[in-house]
Design a protein around this motif. Structure first.
Motif, PDB file in Angstrom:
ATOM      1  N   HIS A 157       0.836  -1.210   0.000  1.00  0.00           N
ATOM      2  CA  HIS A 157       0.000   0.000   0.000  1.00  0.00           C
ATOM      3  C   HIS A 157       0.868   1.256   0.000  1.00  0.00           C
ATOM      4  CE1 HIS A 157      -2.562   3.219   1.534  1.00  0.00           C
ATOM      5  NE2 HIS A 157      -3.610   2.491   1.162  1.00  0.00           N
ATOM      6  N   VAL A 158       1.867   1.276   0.872  1.00  0.00           N
ATOM      7  CA  VAL A 158       2.769   2.431   0.959  1.00  0.00           C
ATOM      8  C   VAL A 158       3.482   2.661  -0.378  1.00  0.00           C
ATOM      9  CG1 VAL A 158       4.853   3.356   2.058  1.00  0.00           C
ATOM     10  CG2 VAL A 158       3.118   2.187   3.444  1.00  0.00           C
ATOM     11  N   PHE A 159       3.972   1.573  -0.975  1.00  0.00           N
ATOM     12  CA  PHE A 159       4.687   1.672  -2.248  1.00  0.00           C
ATOM     13  C   PHE A 159       3.774   2.234  -3.337  1.00  0.00           C
ATOM     14  CE2 PHE A 159       7.292  -0.867  -5.591  1.00  0.00           C
ATOM     15  CZ  PHE A 159       8.039   0.269  -5.875  1.00  0.00           C
ATOM     16  N   ALA A 160       2.532   1.734  -3.398  1.00  0.00           N
ATOM     17  CA  ALA A 160       1.572   2.234  -4.382  1.00  0.00           C
ATOM     18  C   ALA A 160       1.277   3.715  -4.151  1.00  0.00           C
ATOM     19  CB  ALA A 160       0.278   1.421  -4.314  1.00  0.00           C
ATOM     20  N   ASN A 161       1.124   4.090  -2.885  1.00  0.00           N
ATOM     21  CA  ASN A 161       0.850   5.485  -2.545  1.00  0.00           C
ATOM     22  C   ASN A 161       2.011   6.390  -2.945  1.00  0.00           C
ATOM     23  OD1 ASN A 161      -0.277   7.784  -1.397  1.00  0.00           O
ATOM     24  ND2 ASN A 161       0.421   7.291   0.653  1.00  0.00           N
ATOM     25  N   VAL A 162       3.222   5.964  -2.639  1.00  0.00           N
ATOM     26  CA  VAL A 162       4.411   6.755  -2.979  1.00  0.00           C
ATOM     27  C   VAL A 162       4.557   6.902  -4.494  1.00  0.00           C
ATOM     28  CG1 VAL A 162       6.940   6.773  -2.914  1.00  0.00           C
ATOM     29  CG2 VAL A 162       5.654   6.210  -0.857  1.00  0.00           C
ATOM     30  N   LYS A 189       1.723   3.030 -17.839  1.00  0.00           N
ATOM     31  CA  LYS A 189       2.289   1.780 -17.332  1.00  0.00           C
ATOM     32  C   LYS A 189       2.449   1.837 -15.814  1.00  0.00           C
ATOM     33  CE  LYS A 189       4.757   0.477 -21.546  1.00  0.00           C
ATOM     34  NZ  LYS A 189       6.079   0.194 -22.164  1.00  0.00           N
ATOM     35  N   LEU A 190       2.769   3.024 -15.305  1.00  0.00           N
ATOM     36  CA  LEU A 190       2.896   3.192 -13.865  1.00  0.00           C
ATOM     37  C   LEU A 190       1.554   2.957 -13.177  1.00  0.00           C
ATOM     38  CD1 LEU A 190       4.919   4.068 -11.626  1.00  0.00           C
ATOM     39  CD2 LEU A 190       3.997   6.368 -11.853  1.00  0.00           C
ATOM     40  N   LYS A 191       0.476   3.426 -13.809  1.00  0.00           N
ATOM     41  CA  LYS A 191      -0.861   3.218 -13.257  1.00  0.00           C
ATOM     42  C   LYS A 191      -1.192   1.731 -13.205  1.00  0.00           C
ATOM     43  CE  LYS A 191      -4.150   6.108 -14.073  1.00  0.00           C
ATOM     44  NZ  LYS A 191      -5.250   6.921 -14.667  1.00  0.00           N
ATOM     45  N   TYR A 192      -0.838   0.994 -14.261  1.00  0.00           N
ATOM     46  CA  TYR A 192      -1.071  -0.455 -14.269  1.00  0.00           C
ATOM     47  C   TYR A 192      -0.248  -1.144 -13.177  1.00  0.00           C
ATOM     48  CZ  TYR A 192      -3.305   0.170 -18.838  1.00  0.00           C
ATOM     49  OH  TYR A 192      -4.134   0.557 -19.857  1.00  0.00           O
ATOM     50  N   PHE A 193       0.976  -0.667 -12.990  1.00  0.00           N
ATOM     51  CA  PHE A 193       1.846  -1.240 -11.954  1.00  0.00           C
ATOM     52  C   PHE A 193       1.255  -1.012 -10.570  1.00  0.00           C
ATOM     53  CE2 PHE A 193       5.894  -0.913  -9.372  1.00  0.00           C
ATOM     54  CZ  PHE A 193       6.100  -2.292  -9.323  1.00  0.00           C
ATOM     55  N   SER A 225      -8.518   1.109   2.936  1.00  0.00           N
ATOM     56  CA  SER A 225      -7.346   1.922   2.576  1.00  0.00           C
ATOM     57  C   SER A 225      -6.900   1.613   1.149  1.00  0.00           C
ATOM     58  CB  SER A 225      -6.203   1.649   3.557  1.00  0.00           C
ATOM     59  OG  SER A 225      -6.507   2.103   4.852  1.00  0.00           O
ATOM     60  N   PHE A 226      -6.938   0.331   0.775  1.00  0.00           N
ATOM     61  CA  PHE A 226      -6.601  -0.052  -0.593  1.00  0.00           C
ATOM     62  C   PHE A 226      -7.633   0.501  -1.576  1.00  0.00           C
ATOM     63  CE2 PHE A 226      -3.561  -2.857   1.286  1.00  0.00           C
ATOM     64  CZ  PHE A 226      -2.664  -3.190   0.281  1.00  0.00           C
ATOM     65  N   LEU A 227      -8.915   0.377  -1.220  1.00  0.00           N
ATOM     66  CA  LEU A 227      -9.980   0.879  -2.091  1.00  0.00           C
ATOM     67  C   LEU A 227      -9.866   2.386  -2.279  1.00  0.00           C
ATOM     68  CD1 LEU A 227     -12.592   0.338  -3.666  1.00  0.00           C
ATOM     69  CD2 LEU A 227     -13.856   0.619  -1.515  1.00  0.00           C
ATOM     70  N   TRP A 228      -9.487   3.092  -1.224  1.00  0.00           N
ATOM     71  CA  TRP A 228      -9.321   4.548  -1.267  1.00  0.00           C
ATOM     72  C   TRP A 228      -8.288   4.917  -2.342  1.00  0.00           C
ATOM     73  CZ3 TRP A 228     -10.485   7.922   3.415  1.00  0.00           C
ATOM     74  CH2 TRP A 228     -10.174   9.262   3.174  1.00  0.00           C
ATOM     75  N   LEU A 229      -7.156   4.206  -2.373  1.00  0.00           N
ATOM     76  CA  LEU A 229      -6.126   4.501  -3.360  1.00  0.00           C
ATOM     77  C   LEU A 229      -6.599   4.189  -4.778  1.00  0.00           C
ATOM     78  CD1 LEU A 229      -2.518   3.530  -2.192  1.00  0.00           C
ATOM     79  CD2 LEU A 229      -3.496   5.773  -2.602  1.00  0.00           C
ATOM     80  N   VAL A 230      -7.390   3.121  -4.934  1.00  0.00           N
ATOM     81  CA  VAL A 230      -7.942   2.792  -6.250  1.00  0.00           C
ATOM     82  C   VAL A 230      -8.812   3.940  -6.749  1.00  0.00           C
ATOM     83  CG1 VAL A 230      -9.495   1.261  -7.515  1.00  0.00           C
ATOM     84  CG2 VAL A 230      -7.843   0.294  -5.918  1.00  0.00           C
ATOM     85  N   VAL A 231      -9.659   4.462  -5.870  1.00  0.00           N
ATOM     86  CA  VAL A 231     -10.537   5.576  -6.235  1.00  0.00           C
ATOM     87  C   VAL A 231      -9.716   6.814  -6.594  1.00  0.00           C
ATOM     88  CG1 VAL A 231     -12.325   7.159  -5.387  1.00  0.00           C
ATOM     89  CG2 VAL A 231     -12.467   4.720  -4.860  1.00  0.00           C
ATOM     90  N   THR A 244      -3.050  15.045  -1.310  1.00  0.00           N
ATOM     91  CA  THR A 244      -3.677  14.974  -0.002  1.00  0.00           C
ATOM     92  C   THR A 244      -4.611  13.772   0.095  1.00  0.00           C
ATOM     93  OG1 THR A 244      -3.552  17.374   0.255  1.00  0.00           O
ATOM     94  CG2 THR A 244      -5.104  16.221   1.666  1.00  0.00           C
ATOM     95  N   LEU A 245      -5.394  13.545  -0.956  1.00  0.00           N
ATOM     96  CA  LEU A 245      -6.303  12.401  -0.970  1.00  0.00           C
ATOM     97  C   LEU A 245      -5.540  11.084  -0.853  1.00  0.00           C
ATOM     98  CD1 LEU A 245      -8.881  13.448  -3.733  1.00  0.00           C
ATOM     99  CD2 LEU A 245      -9.315  13.195  -1.279  1.00  0.00           C
ATOM    100  N   CYS A 246      -4.415  10.992  -1.558  1.00  0.00           N
ATOM    101  CA  CYS A 246      -3.601   9.770  -1.492  1.00  0.00           C
ATOM    102  C   CYS A 246      -3.011   9.581  -0.102  1.00  0.00           C
ATOM    103  CB  CYS A 246      -2.480   9.825  -2.531  1.00  0.00           C
ATOM    104  SG  CYS A 246      -3.030   9.646  -4.248  1.00  0.00           S
ATOM    105  N   GLU A 247      -2.477  10.637   0.472  1.00  0.00           N
ATOM    106  CA  GLU A 247      -1.872  10.527   1.796  1.00  0.00           C
ATOM    107  C   GLU A 247      -2.906  10.167   2.859  1.00  0.00           C
ATOM    108  OE1 GLU A 247       1.108  10.365   2.497  1.00  0.00           O
ATOM    109  OE2 GLU A 247       2.181  11.292   0.837  1.00  0.00           O
ATOM    110  N   LEU A 248      -4.134  10.670   2.691  1.00  0.00           N
ATOM    111  CA  LEU A 248      -5.183  10.400   3.670  1.00  0.00           C
ATOM    112  C   LEU A 248      -5.846   9.048   3.454  1.00  0.00           C
ATOM    113  CD1 LEU A 248      -6.876  13.913   3.954  1.00  0.00           C
ATOM    114  CD2 LEU A 248      -5.256  12.854   5.539  1.00  0.00           C
ATOM    115  N   SER A 249      -5.320   8.255   2.513  1.00  0.00           N
ATOM    116  CA  SER A 249      -5.887   6.920   2.276  1.00  0.00           C
ATOM    117  C   SER A 249      -5.685   5.998   3.473  1.00  0.00           C
ATOM    118  CB  SER A 249      -5.248   6.288   1.026  1.00  0.00           C
ATOM    119  OG  SER A 249      -3.859   6.058   1.216  1.00  0.00           O
ATOM    120  N   TYR A 250      -4.870   6.423   4.429  1.00  0.00           N
ATOM    121  CA  TYR A 250      -4.638   5.613   5.633  1.00  0.00           C
ATOM    122  C   TYR A 250      -5.705   5.831   6.705  1.00  0.00           C
ATOM    123  CZ  TYR A 250       0.005   5.087   3.559  1.00  0.00           C
ATOM    124  OH  TYR A 250       1.044   4.821   2.700  1.00  0.00           O
TER     125      TYR A 250
END
Length: 266
Positions: A157-162, A189-193, A225-231, A244-250
């Motif tokens: 999750h952290v890696f995806a967020n970063v 490609k980064l989005k797919y990763f 938290s995972f779903l938040w990052l997907v959105v 901010t939205l990505c950081e607050l996914s936690y």
């Protein structure tokens, strides 16, 4: 408001509280108040210093954050100094043994920090940030090695967020010659990763829920938290709001604490 939260790294501050609290409940270990405050002040100082360093390096045309830091430099530096002094005070008076026991970790972190600043790091910045952040979060808990799957899920999750947040600074990092994965992977490609990382983490989480009887509050907290990052990946918004939205996914990682609180009322 979203920009102010992002500029002052308050989103990171809130997320750090959620992370430490989640793993304190998950590992069933209480984190000492002084260590908790040491973490908050140290990480906040680190992010403020990073933003200030970016503002000093950035050339015209300046980003909104750099303009904000230039216009409020006295306030930012004051916050930074107070936070650093408070961290040093706690580190010396209350948490010296913790720092001493983890001296090699702190030393390696400082070493790679110098390599990043001097543009000599052989490892992409996203990997270093994700690895040290994950390890730093679980370091206060002695049993983290026994429950490595949840730590792995958190790292994904952290890696995806970063990756998502650093991709926003793709052009700035390129101009500064910072070694990042976003310089080598195209945005699509980064989005797919990132989707792959999130899918892998969520699959492991479901496996734990089905075969290891992971309590529902931890499944819900980490899963949301995972779903938040997907959105976040589908949000069409300006850069700092997206950051901010990505950081607050936690924030959903507060779910176990909420369950615990209401259980006391029953």
């Amino acid at each position: 408001m979203g920009k102010l939260i992002s500029f002052l790294a308050l989103d990171v501050f809130i997320s750090l509280i959620a992370n430490l609290s989640f793993f304190s409940f998950y590992f069933k270990e209480t984190i000492r108040p002084t260590l908790f405050l040491f973490y908050l002040s140290s990480v906040w100082a680190l992010y403020l210093a990073d933003h200030l360093w970016d503002a000093l390096r950035e050339k015209e045309p300046l980003s909104e954050r750099s303009i904000f830091y230039n216009n409020h430099s006295f306030m930012i530096v004051s916050f930074l100094i107070v936070s650093l002094v408070f961290s040093l005070f706690l580190g010396i008076t209350a948490e010296f043994s913790f720092i001493e026991n983890q001296f090699l970790v702190f030393l390696s972190f400082l070493f790679f920090l110098v390599l990043i600043v001097t543009k000599l790091s052989p490892i992409p910045k996203e990997i270093l940030v994700s690895g040290y952040y994950t390890y730093g979060i679980v370091l206060p808990f002695s049993s983290f090695g026994e429950k490595g799957l949840m730590v792995l899920i958190f790292f994904l999750h952290v890696f995806a967020n970063v990756l998502l947040t650093y991709n926003i600074d793709r052009e700035f990092d390129k101009s500064q010659k910072t070694f990042t994965l976003s310089q080598w992977i195209q945005p699509q490609k980064l989005k797919y990763f990132v989707f792959g990382l999130l899918g892998t983490g969520f699959s492991i989480l479901l496996w734990m829920a089905i075969f290891q009887n992971l309590p529902g509050e931890y499944l819900l907290g980490m899963g949301l938290s995972f779903l938040w990052l997907v959105v976040c990946q589908f949000r069409e918004t300006e850069n700092f709001t997206l950051k901010t939205l990505c950081e607050l996914s936690y924030i959903p990682m507060f779910v176990p604490q909420i369950f615990f609180f209401f259980s006391l009322l029953l």
